[in-house]
Design a protein around this motif. Structure first.
Motif, PDB file in Angstrom:
ATOM      1  N   ARG A  12      44.383  73.269  11.239  1.00 20.59           N
ATOM      2  CA  ARG A  12      44.427  73.012   9.800  1.00 20.59           C
ATOM      3  C   ARG A  12      44.016  74.246   9.018  1.00 20.59           C
ATOM      4  O   ARG A  12      43.133  74.994   9.438  1.00 20.59           O
ATOM      5  CB  ARG A  12      43.480  71.856   9.453  1.00 20.59           C
ATOM      6  N   LYS A  45      42.772  73.366  17.869  1.00 22.72           N
ATOM      7  CA  LYS A  45      42.355  72.436  18.918  1.00 22.72           C
ATOM      8  C   LYS A  45      43.319  71.261  19.053  1.00 22.72           C
ATOM      9  O   LYS A  45      43.322  70.569  20.064  1.00 22.72           O
ATOM     10  CB  LYS A  45      40.930  71.961  18.740  1.00 22.72           C
ATOM     11  N   ASP A  56      52.485  70.186  13.185  1.00 22.99           N
ATOM     12  CA  ASP A  56      51.411  69.201  13.158  1.00 22.99           C
ATOM     13  C   ASP A  56      52.008  67.806  13.254  1.00 22.99           C
ATOM     14  O   ASP A  56      53.132  67.580  12.794  1.00 22.99           O
ATOM     15  CB  ASP A  56      50.584  69.331  11.857  1.00 22.99           C
ATOM     16  N   ARG A  92      47.591  61.553  14.492  1.00 17.00           N
ATOM     17  CA  ARG A  92      46.382  62.386  14.632  1.00 17.00           C
ATOM     18  C   ARG A  92      45.299  61.517  15.246  1.00 17.00           C
ATOM     19  O   ARG A  92      44.938  60.483  14.665  1.00 17.00           O
ATOM     20  CB  ARG A  92      45.921  62.898  13.271  1.00 17.00           C
TER      21      ARG A  92
HETATM   22  N1  LIG Z   1      49.359  66.004  19.842  1.00 17.59           N
HETATM   23  C1  LIG Z   1      49.387  66.644  18.675  1.00 17.59           C
HETATM   24  N2  LIG Z   1      50.519  67.214  18.214  1.00 17.59           N
HETATM   25  C2  LIG Z   1      50.531  67.877  17.022  1.00 17.59           C
HETATM   26  N3  LIG Z   1      49.472  68.011  16.215  1.00 17.59           N
HETATM   27  C3  LIG Z   1      48.327  67.460  16.641  1.00 17.59           C
HETATM   28  C4  LIG Z   1      48.208  66.751  17.866  1.00 17.59           C
HETATM   29  N4  LIG Z   1      46.924  66.335  17.976  1.00 17.59           N
HETATM   30  C5  LIG Z   1      46.267  66.763  16.879  1.00 17.59           C
HETATM   31  N5  LIG Z   1      47.108  67.419  16.068  1.00 17.59           N
HETATM   32  C6  LIG Z   1      46.826  68.071  14.785  1.00 17.59           C
HETATM   33  O1  LIG Z   1      46.134  69.267  15.101  1.00 17.59           O
HETATM   34  C7  LIG Z   1      45.344  69.635  13.975  1.00 17.59           C
HETATM   35  C8  LIG Z   1      44.016  70.127  14.504  1.00 17.59           C
HETATM   36  O2  LIG Z   1      43.466  70.901  13.467  1.00 17.59           O
HETATM   37  P1  LIG Z   1      41.961  71.382  13.539  1.00 17.59           P
HETATM   38  O3  LIG Z   1      41.111  70.277  14.069  1.00 17.59           O
HETATM   39  O4  LIG Z   1      41.637  71.937  12.177  1.00 17.59           O
HETATM   40  O5  LIG Z   1      42.006  72.530  14.633  1.00 17.59           O
HETATM   41  P2  LIG Z   1      41.144  73.892  14.586  1.00 17.59           P
HETATM   42  O6  LIG Z   1      39.794  73.519  14.038  1.00 17.59           O
HETATM   43  O7  LIG Z   1      41.104  74.318  16.003  1.00 17.59           O
HETATM   44  O8  LIG Z   1      41.904  74.812  13.680  1.00 17.59           O
HETATM   45  C9  LIG Z   1      45.190  68.389  13.097  1.00 17.59           C
HETATM   46  O9  LIG Z   1      45.805  68.593  11.841  1.00 17.59           O
HETATM   47  C10 LIG Z   1      45.911  67.280  13.869  1.00 17.59           C
HETATM   48  O10 LIG Z   1      46.676  66.437  13.034  1.00 17.59           O
END
Ligand SMILES: Nc1ncnc2c1ncn2[C@@H]1O[C@H](COP(=O)(O)OP(=O)(O)O)[C@@H](O)[C@H]1O
Ligand SMILES: Cc1ncc(Cn2c(C)c(CCOP(=O)(O)OP(=O)(O)O)sc2=O)c(N)n1
Ligand SMILES: [Mg+2]
Length: 566
Positions: free
Chosen positions: A282, A222, A305, A160
């Protein structure tokens, strides 16, 4: 190799610049001063673009958004103690958002700090940063600079992504080392964000669960936007016909006008979906933690994730798929034929019906056209313009300004909507605008609440100094949430209750050579925004909004403390 040294010797500052160059860094955002001014000068001499800000928080936000947009950590450079601390809010926000950035700060003499003998701008920065950053390192010896930067890069982008603090002591920066010797310690980091391939069994379990769903839903977060997996996500959704819900900064991974978008039926799909697939999103406060009356109590979750510990964080996950989104989507696509979907068409028809009803309600709000303008009449004019400029970056912050813009302005490509993110932080606007404009060279449009703009507003001088293609629209309702505190029951507050008593932010930008506009009607706003975008120059439009318009905290007023039993 390292140049301009009188003899075969070089110093810590030059070695840091060389290490940055070896790893392809071409931009540093920052506010210089003791002990990092010469570091910035050497970087400029070697062709690295240095962007000088008015406050380190905005420099950090520019670095963070550069990380989100490119997948490489943005670099923020600050002085010690107060400069370091000013950058920390951006470093913490980047870590919460999962944006890769590295904050490099000069720091004081370890001997004096550790005995607390009172150094100039003395603070134990590496330890202070640990609470807020994904990782925090200090480099003490010039021969460790190569490894130190490598560790910071890997920590920022692997797993992450997040914010990393890299502490460079004054002693290190001034240290002298043999050039040939230090050359041997410098290298380019290899594959810092490796593919994380999901387990085959996990993929099959997810496909099996999804194929049995009558009312499936995919929520795109995101993390999926950051992963740049839009091609396989679109293929998967169009092959399965499953409806999707984009989170705010994931708008545009799928075009908002796509027939499978359920955004305008958000309440219906959360309440009724029986299987929900989280794609880099998340289950935190933004999704009511997957519990309560917003959700189908029998909903079962699939979660894609990269962070193993995210699984089961808020709700048991029936089918976890731990891996990077791009690899996981490829694996899901490859396995799809073995798991034909049984989703009923009536699910999509049910969603369409609700979408029509809600779209009609929104159009009614957009067409009410009150005088003075409210958020919706302003946003209708803005939508008219942005529909013709779908390639612009859209920066957005505020309360009503944030919530209403998210619902009215469609996004058609990924990583173009840059907003307050997971923490709902005010003050990201100008830093994000500068980071996006410097990184892409593309036009940026900011839609700002007037209070939100105030947090980083001085950076319009930075925007003008570098002549960046940024047009700022301030939806000015005379204050936080809604300008007239009379609405909030406040008696004596001097908040303006009439337009002509409101601040005139447009006048600020004339101080720095930018173009001002003051719009009191949708027509004026539409013309000003078209002109700002066409100019590709710094432009600030103060859009006069009725001070009585808006709700406290926008759409999240329910998060305020509930006084019980009074
Ligand atoms: N390259 C990736 N592959 C898979 N998961 C990812 C990657 N980059 C970030 N993440 C995960 O994506 C999630 C983003 O969640 P979040 O920031 O809550 O998104 P949103 O607010 O848009 O719902 C995090 O749990 C992070 O670990
Ligand atoms: C750093 C910081 N400070 C304060 C807040 C609290 N806050 C504040 C101060 C907002 C500003 C809302 O006023 P605005 O003028 O920007 O927007 P609207 O008038 O359009 O609602 S929204 C919000 O949550 C915050 N989220 N972040
Ligand atoms: Mg306001």
């Amino acid at each position: 190799d390292i140049q301009n040294q009188p003899s075969n010797l070089t110093d810590g500052m030059h070695v840091v610049v060389e290490a940055l160059l070896r790893n392809g860094f071409d931009t540093i955002y920052g506010v210089v001063g003791i002990p990092v001014t010469d570091l910035a000068r050497h970087a400029q001499e070697r062709g690295i673009r240095y962007i000088g800000f008015r406050h380190e928080q905005s420099a950090g936000n520019a670095a963070a958004i550069t990380g989100f947009l490119t997948g490489k950590p943005g670099i923020c450079l600050t002085v010690s103690a107060p400069g370091f601390l000013n950058g920390l809010t951006a470093l913490a926000t980047a870590t919460v958002n999962g944006f890769p950035m590295i904050q490099i700060s000069g720091s004081s003499d370890r001997a004096i700090i550790d005995l607390q003998q009172g150094d100039y701008e003395g603070l134990d920065q590496m330890n202070v940063a640990k609470t807020f950053a994904k990782a925090s390192y200090r480099i003490n010896r010039p021969e460790d600079i190569g490894i130190g930067l490598a560790r910071a890069i890997r920590a920022a982008v692997s797993g992450r992504p997040g914010g990393v603090y890299l502490d460079l002591t004054t002693a290190l920066l001034g240290s002298v080392i043999d050039q040939a010797e230090v050359e041997k310690t410098l290298f380019t980091v290899l594959d810092p964000a490796p593919k994380m391939i999901p387990d085959r069994q996990a993929v099959d379990r997810a496909l099996d669960l999804l194929s049995k769903a009558r009312k499936p839903l995919v929520i795109i977060g995101k993390g999926a936007a950051y992963a740049q997996a839009e091609k396989s996500i679109r293929e998967f959704l169009e092959q399965t016909g499953i409806p999707f819900l984009p989170m705010s900064m994931a708008k545009g991974v799928m075009p908002d006008d796509h027939p499978l978008s359920a955004a305008a039926a958000r309440g219906l799909v959360l309440k009724n979906a029986d299987v929900v697939m989280l794609l880099g999103a998340r289950l935190n406060w933004l999704l009511a933690h997957g519990k309560g009356q917003k959700w189908n109590p029998d909903a079962r979750f699939i979660q894609l994730d990269i962070e193993p510990e995210e699984i089961d964080s808020n709700h048991p996950i029936a089918a976890p798929v731990v891996g990077d989104i791009a690899s996981s989507m490829e694996a899901l696509l490859a396995g799809l034929t073995a798991y034909p979907m049984t989703q009923q068409n009536d699910w999509l028809e049910e969603i369409d019906r609700v979408k029509q009803v809600n779209a009609a309600k929104m159009e009614a709000k957009l067409n009410a056209n009150p005088s003075p303008m409210d958020f919706f009449s302003a946003l209708k004019a803005i939508r008219t313009v942005l529909e013709k400029h779908r390639e612009v970056y859209l920066v957005n912050e505020g309360a009503n300004t944030l919530d209403d813009t998210r619902n009215v302005i469609n996004m058609y490509s990924p990583r173009k909507r840059l907003d307050c993110g997971t923490w709902g932080v005010m003050g990201v606007g100008m830093g994000y605008a500068i980071g996006a404009a410097v990184t892409s060279g593309q036009q940026v449009v900011c839609i700002e609440g007037d209070s939100a703009f105030g947090f980083s507003g001085m950076e319009i001088e930075t925007i003008c100094r570098y002549q960046l293609p940024v047009t700022i629209v301030i939806l000015n309702n005379g204050g936080i949430y809604n300008g007239s505190h009379a609405n909030l029951g406040g008696g004596t507050d001097p908040s303006p209750t009439t337009l002509d008593a409101q601040a005139r932010y447009d006048r600020l930008i004339t101080a720095f050579g930018g173009t001002p506009y003051y719009a009191t009607t949708p027509e004026e706003l539409e013309k000003a925004l078209e002109a700002g975008i066409a100019s590709k120059k710094p432009t600030l439009i103060d859009c006069a909004i009725d001070p009585k318009a808006g709700l406290e905290s926008g759409h999240i007023g329910n998060l305020n403390p509930k006084v019980v039993g009074k």
